[in-house]
Scaffold this active site. Structure first.
Site, short mmCIF file in Angstrom:
data_model
loop_
_atom_site.label_atom_id
_atom_site.label_comp_id
_atom_site.label_asym_id
_atom_site.label_seq_id
_atom_site.Cartn_x
_atom_site.Cartn_y
_atom_site.Cartn_z
N HIS A 1 0.81 -1.21 0.00
CA HIS A 1 0.00 0.00 0.00
C HIS A 1 0.85 1.27 0.00
CE1 HIS A 1 0.54 -0.15 4.49
NE2 HIS A 1 0.50 1.16 4.35
N SER B 1 4.88 2.65 7.85
CA SER B 1 4.59 1.45 7.05
C SER B 1 5.75 1.13 6.13
CB SER B 1 3.31 1.67 6.23
OG SER B 1 2.18 1.71 7.05
N ASP C 1 0.53 -7.68 1.72
CA ASP C 1 0.84 -6.25 1.79
C ASP C 1 2.35 -6.02 1.73
OD1 ASP C 1 0.26 -3.54 1.86
OD2 ASP C 1 0.30 -3.45 4.05
#
Length: 475
Positions: free
Chosen positions: A203, A316, A233
């Protein structure tokens, strides 16, 4: 008691008791007050006196002496008592010692061997306990609050990532676009002769027009997508070594991947990432939970490491480290949402490593010219989240029809299929598919995942698709 000769007196608050002692030549008066002190008053005969006595005493209420008192001394009172006490103590100690020795000797013939065995046993137990204590001491782990050495070691392997993308919106039938940017993090996990390989979250890099990577020395370079896995992910991007200066090459390093299988609850961990896009920052905490099962936004389910180390937007794709500086997880702010504090999540490195290895082997892709973009050959309709809920259908691209002889027909794509993945990238809208196709030219082969209705439910099927050329009418 203190003895005061030739002193007799009284004063306010004192009680005096007087006794008179008579003799041929001496009368002595003793006065004892309430505090236990003795006062002596002596009356002695003297020739030529009127009454045969001459009296020496202290005057009354004024407290002054009318006549100088005569002092008589008593020798050795206190000293004698002290010496008697000491002598008794020595006497008692001597006899106690003799008695103890006699008992020891009297019973020794029966207890010598037993005592030796007991002493040996006690000595053996003491040695064993000492050895066990030493072993225990060597197994104690001390947690050092200063993690600067670990951070200094691994920071050269950390990068910041900026995803520059185009956001599209439809308002009353009109399509509007604007340029946006999002921040994330990455970890240098490999190096080839031509490329520097960086792992991050899917993402963080998906739908990017351009990806800008910032290294520890502040230098920047453009990165290209190498491989994506939306279910886990994960993503791997690549930077050409030709785009890096010698100083940057010397400043960076490749991270060491550890094992998440060995983690224990309460074990200290460190999180590093580009929090809020401000640049690399460090937080620390402990392992709060292991194998925490969570369902992601795309519907896939995975197990993750839970930690109380702060993982904020921008973290992230960054690293979760153990105290040896090894990567034991890939942080993701998107997992679990942002509704609570002190609950961050990371993808376990043991689960991620095989996927990362596969993505590193894929072909690095750059955007192709618009007239060279590959063609699938379908008419399509979006399955939005609203439609998905109403009709219990997967989100993605619904295949309304398949052109005869097209790439889709040759791959086995059928009417009614719902395309959900393209070469590992999640596809939930027409926009997603168009952005992904920008990296694939006619002739490229990819794996397409479709959901096909069978017996009242959807079944996942993977198909090999070789893209065709776009018809002249659509160029």
């Amino acid at each position: 008691m203190y003895e005061n000769d030739n002193f007799s007196g009284y004063g306010t608050g004192n009680e005096n008791t007087t006794g008179t002692f008579s003799g041929a030549d001496l009368n002595e008066t003793r006065t004892e007050n309430s505090y236990g002190y003795e006062n002596h008053s002596t009356t002695q005969s003297a020739a030529g006196s009127t009454n045969g006595y001459t009296t020496y005493q202290m005057g009354g209420t004024t407290g002054s002496n009318n006549t100088e008192p005569k002092k008589t001394q008593k020798h050795g009172g206190y000293f004698r008592k002290a010496m008697v006490s000491v002598s008794l103590g020595l006497f008692f100690g001597l006899f106690a010692g003799i008695g103890f020795y006699a008992v020891q000797q009297g019973t020794g013939m029966f207890t010598t061997s037993t005592d030796t065995a007991v002493v040996d046993e006690i000595a053996s137990e003491a040695t064993t306990e000492s050895t066990q204590s030493a072993q225990l001491a060597t197994n104690v782990t001390y947690v050092e609050s200063d993690v600067s050495n670990v951070v200094e070691k691994v920071m050269p392997a950390m990068v910041s990532i900026v995803n520059n993308f185009t956001e599209t919106a439809n308002v009353f039938g009109q399509q509007y676009t604007r340029e946006e940017a999002a921040s994330g993090s990455g970890i240098i996990v490999g190096k080839t002769d031509d490329e520097l390989l960086i792992v991050s979250n899917n993402h963080v890099v998906e739908s990017a027009d351009t990806l800008t990577v910032t290294f520890i020395d502040g230098s920047e370079a453009q990165a290209q997508v190498k491989g994506l896995d939306s279910d886990m992910d994960l993503a791997v991007i690549a930077v050409s070594l030709n785009d890096l200066s010698d100083d940057t090459k010397n400043a960076i390093t490749v991270a060491t991947l550890g094992s998440s299988d060995d983690l224990k609850l309460g074990e200290p961990v460190i999180a590093i990432g580009n929090a809020l896009g401000y640049g690399q920052s460090v937080t620390n905490g402990i392992v709060s939970a292991l194998n925490r099962e969570i369902t992601l936004e795309n519907g896939s389910t995975g197990t993750f490491i839970q930690t109380n180390a702060a993982i904020n937007p921008g973290n992230s794709g960054g690293a979760l480290l153990n105290m040896n500086g090894e990567v034991i997880g890939i942080n993701s702010n998107k997992i679990g949402g942002t509704a609570v504090e002190g609950m961050g999540y990371a993808i376990p490195i043991t689960s991620a490593s095989p996927i990362i290895a596969d993505l590193m082997e894929r072909q690095t892709r750059t955007k192709v010219a618009e007239d060279e973009v590959g063609y699938i050959g379908i008419s399509q309709q979006e399955v939005t989240s609203q439609i998905s809920q109403m009709y219990n259908m997967p989100e993605g691209i619904y295949v309304v029809s398949v052109e005869e002889g097209s790439a889709a027909a040759n791959a086995g794509i059928m009417k009614g299929d719902i395309i959900t993945k393209f070469d590992g990238s999640s596809i939930s809208s027409y926009s997603d598919l168009q952005k992904t196709l920008q990296y694939y030219a006619a002739g490229d082969s990819v794996t397409v995942t479709v959901q096909r209705p069978q017996n009242g439910e959807y079944v996942s099927i993977e198909l090999n698709l070789t893209l065709g050329s776009r018809p002249a009418s659509q160029k």
